[in-house]
Scaffold this motif. Structure first.
Motif, PDB file in Angstrom:
ATOM      1  N   ASP A  12      66.041 -22.731 -42.694  1.00  0.00           N
ATOM      2  CA  ASP A  12      65.497 -22.277 -41.410  1.00  0.00           C
ATOM      3  C   ASP A  12      65.300 -20.764 -41.338  1.00  0.00           C
ATOM      4  O   ASP A  12      65.806 -20.106 -40.413  1.00  0.00           O
ATOM      5  CB  ASP A  12      66.392 -22.796 -40.275  1.00  0.00           C
ATOM      6  CG  ASP A  12      66.386 -24.321 -40.201  1.00  0.00           C
ATOM      7  OD1 ASP A  12      67.066 -24.951 -41.045  1.00  0.00           O
ATOM      8  OD2 ASP A  12      65.673 -24.866 -39.357  1.00  0.00           O
ATOM      9  N   HIS A  14      62.261 -19.512 -41.010  1.00  0.00           N
ATOM     10  CA  HIS A  14      61.225 -19.417 -39.974  1.00  0.00           C
ATOM     11  C   HIS A  14      60.408 -18.121 -40.088  1.00  0.00           C
ATOM     12  O   HIS A  14      60.351 -17.322 -39.116  1.00  0.00           O
ATOM     13  CB  HIS A  14      61.846 -19.513 -38.570  1.00  0.00           C
ATOM     14  CG  HIS A  14      62.277 -20.898 -38.185  1.00  0.00           C
ATOM     15  ND1 HIS A  14      61.380 -21.895 -37.909  1.00  0.00           N
ATOM     16  CD2 HIS A  14      63.503 -21.451 -38.040  1.00  0.00           C
ATOM     17  CE1 HIS A  14      62.040 -23.013 -37.596  1.00  0.00           C
ATOM     18  NE2 HIS A  14      63.322 -22.768 -37.694  1.00  0.00           N
ATOM     19  N   ASP A  43      62.022 -25.614 -42.773  1.00  0.00           N
ATOM     20  CA  ASP A  43      61.643 -24.662 -41.723  1.00  0.00           C
ATOM     21  C   ASP A  43      61.501 -23.260 -42.306  1.00  0.00           C
ATOM     22  O   ASP A  43      62.103 -22.288 -41.827  1.00  0.00           O
ATOM     23  CB  ASP A  43      62.612 -24.698 -40.534  1.00  0.00           C
ATOM     24  CG  ASP A  43      62.341 -25.853 -39.571  1.00  0.00           C
ATOM     25  OD1 ASP A  43      61.386 -26.630 -39.826  1.00  0.00           O
ATOM     26  OD2 ASP A  43      63.068 -25.986 -38.580  1.00  0.00           O
ATOM     27  N   HIS A  74      58.872 -27.562 -38.841  1.00  0.00           N
ATOM     28  CA  HIS A  74      58.037 -26.409 -38.510  1.00  0.00           C
ATOM     29  C   HIS A  74      57.013 -26.099 -39.610  1.00  0.00           C
ATOM     30  O   HIS A  74      56.173 -25.216 -39.427  1.00  0.00           O
ATOM     31  CB  HIS A  74      58.904 -25.174 -38.268  1.00  0.00           C
ATOM     32  CG  HIS A  74      59.495 -25.129 -36.896  1.00  0.00           C
ATOM     33  ND1 HIS A  74      59.004 -24.340 -35.882  1.00  0.00           N
ATOM     34  CD2 HIS A  74      60.530 -25.816 -36.345  1.00  0.00           C
ATOM     35  CE1 HIS A  74      59.716 -24.521 -34.783  1.00  0.00           C
ATOM     36  NE2 HIS A  74      60.656 -25.410 -35.040  1.00  0.00           N
ATOM     37  N   HIS A 192      68.015 -27.391 -40.072  1.00  0.00           N
ATOM     38  CA  HIS A 192      67.416 -27.797 -38.786  1.00  0.00           C
ATOM     39  C   HIS A 192      68.221 -27.417 -37.554  1.00  0.00           C
ATOM     40  O   HIS A 192      67.641 -26.985 -36.567  1.00  0.00           O
ATOM     41  CB  HIS A 192      67.121 -29.302 -38.774  1.00  0.00           C
ATOM     42  CG  HIS A 192      66.460 -29.766 -37.511  1.00  0.00           C
ATOM     43  ND1 HIS A 192      65.149 -29.426 -37.199  1.00  0.00           N
ATOM     44  CD2 HIS A 192      66.926 -30.518 -36.472  1.00  0.00           C
ATOM     45  CE1 HIS A 192      64.846 -29.969 -36.021  1.00  0.00           C
ATOM     46  NE2 HIS A 192      65.896 -30.620 -35.567  1.00  0.00           N
ATOM     47  N   HIS A 194      70.501 -25.092 -37.202  1.00  0.00           N
ATOM     48  CA  HIS A 194      70.724 -23.636 -37.138  1.00  0.00           C
ATOM     49  C   HIS A 194      72.193 -23.244 -37.047  1.00  0.00           C
ATOM     50  O   HIS A 194      72.484 -22.078 -36.747  1.00  0.00           O
ATOM     51  CB  HIS A 194      69.915 -23.002 -36.000  1.00  0.00           C
ATOM     52  CG  HIS A 194      68.436 -23.041 -36.246  1.00  0.00           C
ATOM     53  ND1 HIS A 194      67.555 -22.165 -35.654  1.00  0.00           N
ATOM     54  CD2 HIS A 194      67.683 -23.840 -37.025  1.00  0.00           C
ATOM     55  CE1 HIS A 194      66.329 -22.431 -36.055  1.00  0.00           C
ATOM     56  NE2 HIS A 194      66.369 -23.458 -36.892  1.00  0.00           N
TER      57      HIS A 194
HETATM   58 FE   FE2 Z   1      64.631 -24.630 -37.673  1.00  0.00          FE
END
Ligand code: FE2
Ligand code: FE2
Length: 255
Positions: A12, A14, A43, A74, A192, A194
């Motif tokens: 994650d 991102h 992600d 994402h 996912h 976090h």
């Molecule tokens: Fe995420």
């Protein structure tokens, strides 16, 4: 480092909303700890934009270690684009082919499991879904491993809820966990939610270990930016959650 294999498990990031200070910290930790490889459980991006994948590729390419990458929810294009429904993972797969390196670990196999779908018969399409086909492919890979090789499954969504603030609500997750427990996998790595976790889950086929990495984005839940260090000595997998600002000596070791 000690004998054995050291893996960094990230999730994650991102890109598009990444935490640059956290990534700089990870770069320093890579230089200090010299992991054998890195696993990223999805992600990578915020909105699956091409420029976000390009930023991810630039960062990963500068690390100079083997990296294996799984997609997250994402990393699928927007709901309004036909691409989402026709080829949801096309952008990710193009990026992955360019960014991913070959990861070979003695006695251990990293086995992917895709938990993302383009559309779902429920309101929130960000949640996990392990299709029968994806699970069958994952199990076939595990069944084909040489005797004595342990499997570490890499998936974006936790296959069951683990008490974190964020949820995955993965459909068919319990079924997948039971199948993985039956095969004696070493663990299931995910992201996912976090926040990090390391727990044993009971299934009808025995226990299975679930390990989650936190986030290196600005989308924090309850804990600071973090990643996991996994140390594999050929028998035991030790997990150490590394939080930004900690020191290795002071970090909690969860086995
Ligand atoms: Fe995420
Ligand atoms: Fe996610």
């Amino acid at each position: 480092m000690a004998d054995g294999t050291l893996l960094f498990h990230l999730s994650d990031i991102h890109f598009g909303n990444e935490d640059r200070a956290a990534l700089a910290w990870v770069e320093r930790e890579i230089a200090a700890r010299q992991p054998d490889a890195m696993i990223i459980t999805g992600d990578l991006t915020m909105r699956a934009r091409r420029r976000e994948f390009a930023a991810a590729q630039e960062w990963i390419g500068g690390l100079d270690i083997p990296v294996t990458i799984e997609p997250g929810n994402h990393d699928i294009p927007s709901y309004i684009l036909p691409e989402r429904y026709l080829a949801p993972l096309a952008r990710f797969r193009t990026f992955k082919a360019q960014a991913e390196g070959s990861v070979e670990i003695p006695g251990l196999a990293l086995v992917p499991l895709n938990s993302n779908v383009a559309a779902q018969p429920r309101m929130n399409w960000s949640k996990g879904w392990v299709s029968d086909a994806e699970l069958a492919g994952c199990l076939a890979r595990i069944d084909a491993l040489p005797a004595g090789t342990r499997a570490l499954v890499c998936v974006h969504h936790p296959l069951r809820e683990t008490g974190t603030q964020g949820t995955a609500l993965t459909r068919n997750g319990a079924k997948a966990l039971a199948e993985l427990a039956q095969r004696g996998v070493l663990g299931v790595l995910s992201g996912h939610v976090h926040d990090a976790f390391d727990i044993m889950e009971e299934t009808p086929h025995g226990p299975v270990r679930m390990i989650g990495a936190g986030t290196l984005s600005q989308r924090l839940r309850t804990t600071p930016p973090s990643f996991n260090e996994l140390h594999w000595d050929g028998e035991t997998l030790a997990v150490r959650v590394r939080s930004m600002g900690d020191s290795v000596d002071g970090a909690a070791l969860r086995v």
